[in-house]
Design a protein around this motif. Structure first.
Motif, PDB file in Angstrom:
ATOM      1  N   TYR A 127      26.008 -16.278 -15.087  1.00 56.22           N
ATOM      2  CA  TYR A 127      26.541 -15.823 -16.440  1.00 56.22           C
ATOM      3  C   TYR A 127      27.259 -14.511 -16.054  1.00 56.22           C
ATOM      4  O   TYR A 127      27.132 -13.706 -15.124  1.00 56.22           O
ATOM      5  CB  TYR A 127      25.519 -15.501 -17.155  1.00 56.22           C
ATOM      6  CG  TYR A 127      24.614 -14.302 -16.947  1.00 56.22           C
ATOM      7  CD1 TYR A 127      25.013 -13.227 -17.574  1.00 56.22           C
ATOM      8  CD2 TYR A 127      23.514 -14.151 -16.030  1.00 56.22           C
ATOM      9  CE1 TYR A 127      24.271 -11.949 -17.428  1.00 56.22           C
ATOM     10  CE2 TYR A 127      22.706 -13.394 -16.122  1.00 56.22           C
ATOM     11  CZ  TYR A 127      23.057 -12.077 -16.461  1.00 56.22           C
ATOM     12  OH  TYR A 127      22.411 -10.839 -16.348  1.00 56.22           O
ATOM     13  N   VAL A 128      28.091 -13.994 -17.030  1.00 59.36           N
ATOM     14  CA  VAL A 128      29.117 -12.963 -17.164  1.00 59.36           C
ATOM     15  C   VAL A 128      29.113 -12.369 -18.458  1.00 59.36           C
ATOM     16  O   VAL A 128      29.262 -12.958 -19.302  1.00 59.36           O
ATOM     17  CB  VAL A 128      30.447 -13.151 -16.579  1.00 59.36           C
ATOM     18  CG1 VAL A 128      31.491 -12.099 -16.630  1.00 59.36           C
ATOM     19  CG2 VAL A 128      30.651 -13.928 -15.109  1.00 59.36           C
ATOM     20  N   GLN A 331      34.520  -9.523 -10.764  1.00 59.85           N
ATOM     21  CA  GLN A 331      34.829 -10.759 -10.819  1.00 59.85           C
ATOM     22  C   GLN A 331      35.828 -10.833 -12.215  1.00 59.85           C
ATOM     23  O   GLN A 331      36.738 -11.560 -12.089  1.00 59.85           O
ATOM     24  CB  GLN A 331      33.645 -11.862 -11.007  1.00 59.85           C
ATOM     25  CG  GLN A 331      34.125 -13.227 -11.370  1.00 59.85           C
ATOM     26  CD  GLN A 331      33.003 -14.204 -11.342  1.00 59.85           C
ATOM     27  OE1 GLN A 331      31.770 -14.075 -10.691  1.00 59.85           O
ATOM     28  NE2 GLN A 331      33.029 -15.271 -12.066  1.00 59.85           N
ATOM     29  N   ALA A 332      35.376  -9.946 -13.160  1.00 64.09           N
ATOM     30  CA  ALA A 332      36.259 -10.396 -14.414  1.00 64.09           C
ATOM     31  C   ALA A 332      37.705  -9.550 -14.228  1.00 64.09           C
ATOM     32  O   ALA A 332      38.620 -10.210 -14.864  1.00 64.09           O
ATOM     33  CB  ALA A 332      35.617  -9.316 -15.568  1.00 64.09           C
ATOM     34  N   GLY A 339      45.051 -14.473 -13.744  1.00 63.28           N
ATOM     35  CA  GLY A 339      45.477 -15.382 -15.049  1.00 63.28           C
ATOM     36  C   GLY A 339      44.850 -16.873 -15.197  1.00 63.28           C
ATOM     37  O   GLY A 339      45.019 -17.716 -16.035  1.00 63.28           O
ATOM     38  N   TRP A 340      43.736 -16.962 -14.215  1.00 66.52           N
ATOM     39  CA  TRP A 340      43.102 -18.225 -13.921  1.00 66.52           C
ATOM     40  C   TRP A 340      42.073 -17.900 -15.249  1.00 66.52           C
ATOM     41  O   TRP A 340      41.642 -17.114 -15.435  1.00 66.52           O
ATOM     42  CB  TRP A 340      42.617 -18.401 -12.759  1.00 66.52           C
ATOM     43  CG  TRP A 340      43.732 -18.497 -11.607  1.00 66.52           C
ATOM     44  CD1 TRP A 340      44.958 -18.979 -11.910  1.00 66.52           C
ATOM     45  CD2 TRP A 340      43.449 -18.130 -10.162  1.00 66.52           C
ATOM     46  NE1 TRP A 340      45.532 -18.814 -10.620  1.00 66.52           N
ATOM     47  CE2 TRP A 340      44.796 -18.435  -9.678  1.00 66.52           C
ATOM     48  CE3 TRP A 340      42.551 -17.644  -9.328  1.00 66.52           C
ATOM     49  CZ2 TRP A 340      45.054 -18.318  -8.089  1.00 66.52           C
ATOM     50  CZ3 TRP A 340      42.789 -17.567  -8.014  1.00 66.52           C
ATOM     51  CH2 TRP A 340      43.901 -17.795  -7.386  1.00 66.52           C
ATOM     52  N   SER A 341      41.397 -19.292 -15.435  1.00 67.59           N
ATOM     53  CA  SER A 341      40.335 -19.617 -16.419  1.00 67.59           C
ATOM     54  C   SER A 341      39.211 -19.043 -15.684  1.00 67.59           C
ATOM     55  O   SER A 341      39.075 -18.960 -14.379  1.00 67.59           O
ATOM     56  CB  SER A 341      40.375 -20.786 -16.628  1.00 67.59           C
ATOM     57  OG  SER A 341      39.896 -21.886 -15.418  1.00 67.59           O
ATOM     58  N   ASN A 342      38.088 -18.504 -16.392  1.00 67.46           N
ATOM     59  CA  ASN A 342      36.645 -18.191 -15.981  1.00 67.46           C
ATOM     60  C   ASN A 342      36.035 -19.293 -15.111  1.00 67.46           C
ATOM     61  O   ASN A 342      35.412 -19.033 -13.922  1.00 67.46           O
ATOM     62  CB  ASN A 342      35.742 -17.587 -17.287  1.00 67.46           C
ATOM     63  CG  ASN A 342      36.176 -16.413 -17.494  1.00 67.46           C
ATOM     64  OD1 ASN A 342      35.877 -15.320 -17.110  1.00 67.46           O
ATOM     65  ND2 ASN A 342      36.804 -16.245 -18.876  1.00 67.46           N
ATOM     66  N   ARG A 365      26.068  -6.132 -15.334  1.00 66.18           N
ATOM     67  CA  ARG A 365      26.209  -7.236 -16.146  1.00 66.18           C
ATOM     68  C   ARG A 365      27.546  -8.255 -15.637  1.00 66.18           C
ATOM     69  O   ARG A 365      27.906  -9.134 -16.166  1.00 66.18           O
ATOM     70  CB  ARG A 365      26.906  -6.908 -17.589  1.00 66.18           C
ATOM     71  CG  ARG A 365      25.670  -6.223 -18.357  1.00 66.18           C
ATOM     72  CD  ARG A 365      26.369  -5.521 -19.700  1.00 66.18           C
ATOM     73  NE  ARG A 365      25.385  -4.964 -20.607  1.00 66.18           N
ATOM     74  CZ  ARG A 365      25.532  -4.158 -21.608  1.00 66.18           C
ATOM     75  NH1 ARG A 365      26.985  -3.985 -21.943  1.00 66.18           N
ATOM     76  NH2 ARG A 365      24.464  -3.781 -22.229  1.00 66.18           N
ATOM     77  N   GLU A 366      27.806  -7.719 -14.171  1.00 66.11           N
ATOM     78  CA  GLU A 366      29.000  -8.458 -13.731  1.00 66.11           C
ATOM     79  C   GLU A 366      28.674  -8.591 -12.363  1.00 66.11           C
ATOM     80  O   GLU A 366      27.575  -8.085 -11.818  1.00 66.11           O
ATOM     81  CB  GLU A 366      30.162  -7.407 -13.817  1.00 66.11           C
ATOM     82  CG  GLU A 366      30.473  -6.925 -15.275  1.00 66.11           C
ATOM     83  CD  GLU A 366      31.977  -6.135 -15.251  1.00 66.11           C
ATOM     84  OE1 GLU A 366      32.805  -6.414 -15.084  1.00 66.11           O
ATOM     85  OE2 GLU A 366      31.598  -4.985 -15.208  1.00 66.11           O
ATOM     86  N   ASN A 367      29.577  -9.578 -11.873  1.00 62.66           N
ATOM     87  CA  ASN A 367      29.444 -10.029 -10.273  1.00 62.66           C
ATOM     88  C   ASN A 367      30.411  -8.879  -9.554  1.00 62.66           C
ATOM     89  O   ASN A 367      31.710  -8.921  -9.983  1.00 62.66           O
ATOM     90  CB  ASN A 367      29.951 -11.307  -9.994  1.00 62.66           C
ATOM     91  CG  ASN A 367      28.696 -12.325 -10.602  1.00 62.66           C
ATOM     92  OD1 ASN A 367      27.544 -12.011 -10.465  1.00 62.66           O
ATOM     93  ND2 ASN A 367      28.959 -13.525 -10.853  1.00 62.66           N
TER      94      ASN A 367
END
Length: 381
Positions: A127-128, A331-332, A339-342, A365-367
């Protein structure tokens, strides 16, 4: 197709209205990933679903790596905290298991319809939390999803059941993306469908008739090698040009070089200088030779760098981004920069992590994405 498979897939996976015996249908709700399955309920933020993406990355061997991303709006800190609690249970496999169950039923139905052995393997959950959004990520490999015939890859029959298709619609907040393997091109696809960067994209709301999702790809499964064993032009670089013409060409080139050398100004940095044979007495401390400009204020080296980006693979682009950001980045930010999708970024990073090309580390909360040898003991928040 059994009523259980129909109800589970059409109600959960694709939110399709079908008539099925109520007693045979499992008691599930949509969206499934945020359903609390523990006996002691945890307060939920009742988030609003923004979108769901089904991203299918085909492999040359016929397998397909699926990535399902459910995106939720988080209005405040209470929403975020509640989402994180549920997301952790999702990662542990204690909540939000409906997608996996639905796809396993689809896999069984497709195996029966096609007579080809298929399996759902290598399941991964993540999860992100980013920009007031919570994203649940489910990844798995569907083996033998496509049929392979030499350099031809065919997709379509894995969507079949004995009663038609388990994928007969998308809701208005759902998207299906089917991506070709690297080096493959689309040979045939559903009518009116455009192909962009090797991807077929289906936006909801829409319905699918049985057999509509049939796509054929062709490409190379390995590096292209030349089959020519003899020199097709035995005349050499000048081909079959007469000897006197070749000698004249060499003479003209020599005169041009000599005239240019004689007319150069002393200290002219554009004068030809041999890197292997510096002039006598040159200790390397002379003026630096600047790269030539391309006429738009951009150095030639930078222009070459810009061109090279287009030639890089997705993995190489990620590695280049990480290198430009000191060996680590969130990662975000990779999603934002590319510009790629999650879904695509998550799947790509998971594959690179398995290949030991990068490391994924959960920080709050992030990778955090870094190179394997990067020291991440000090994290810049």
């Amino acid at each position: 197709m059994s009523s259980r498979v129909s109800a589970a897939l059409l109600a959960l996976l694709l939110a399709v209205s079908v008539t099925a015996p109520a007693a045979a249908a499992p008691v599930l709700s949509t969206p499934g990933p945020l359903q609390q399955t523990t006996e002691t309920p945890t307060p939920t933020p009742a988030p609003v679903t923004e979108n769901t993406t089904f991203y299918v990355q085909l492999q040359p061997n016929g397998d397909a790596r699926w990535t399902i991303t459910d995106t939720y709006a988080l209005e405040d800190e209470n929403d975020t905290e509640a989402f994180e609690q549920l997301a952790q249970q999702f990662v542990d496999g204690n909540a939000g298991t409906e997608w996996e169950a639905a796809f396993r039923e689809a896999n069984d139905a497709a195996t029966t319809a096609t007579g080809r052995e298929m399996n759902v393997t290598s399941v991964n959950r993540d999860y992100v939390v980013d920009d007031r959004r919570g994203i649940l990520i489910l990844e798995f490999t569907w083996t033998n999803f496509a049929t392979v015939d030499g350099d031809r890859l065919a997709v379509g029959d894995a969507f079949n059941t004995t009663d038609g298709t388990w994928l007969n619609s998308l809701t208005d907040d759902q998207t299906l993306v089917i991506a070709a393997p690297a080096g493959y091109g689309v040979q045939s696809s559903p009518p009116t469908m455009g192909v962009r960067n090797g991807e077929l994209r289906f936006e909801g709301p829409r319905t699918f008739e049985p057999g509509f999702l049939e796509v054929a790809y062709t490409g190379n499964q390995g590096p292209t090698t030349s089959t020519t064993t003899e020199d097709p032009n035995p005349g050499g670089a000048l081909g079959n040009t007469p000897l006197w013409a070749g000698a004249l060409l060499v003479l003209v080139v020599g005169i041009v070089v000599a005239v240019g050398y004689m007319n150069r100004e002393p200290g002219d940095p554009s004068a030809p200088v041999s890197a292997a044979s510096p002039s006598d007495g040159d200790d390397g401390g002379g003026p630096e030779v600047k790269p030539e400009s391309n006429g738009n204020g951009t150095d030639a080296a930078e222009a070459v760098s810009d061109i090279d980006v287009e030639l890089l693979s997705d993995e190489e682009r990620v590695e280049r981004l990480i290198e430009q950001n000191g060996g680590r980045m969130k990662q975000a930010r990779i999603v934002k920069e590319t510009g790629w999708s999650n879904a695509k970024v998550s799947q790509l990073l998971s594959a690179m992590d398995e290949d030991d090309r990068i490391d994924k580390l959960r920080i709050g909360r992030e990778n955090l994405i870094s190179f394997p040898d990067e020291d991440v003991t000090e994290i810049d928040e």
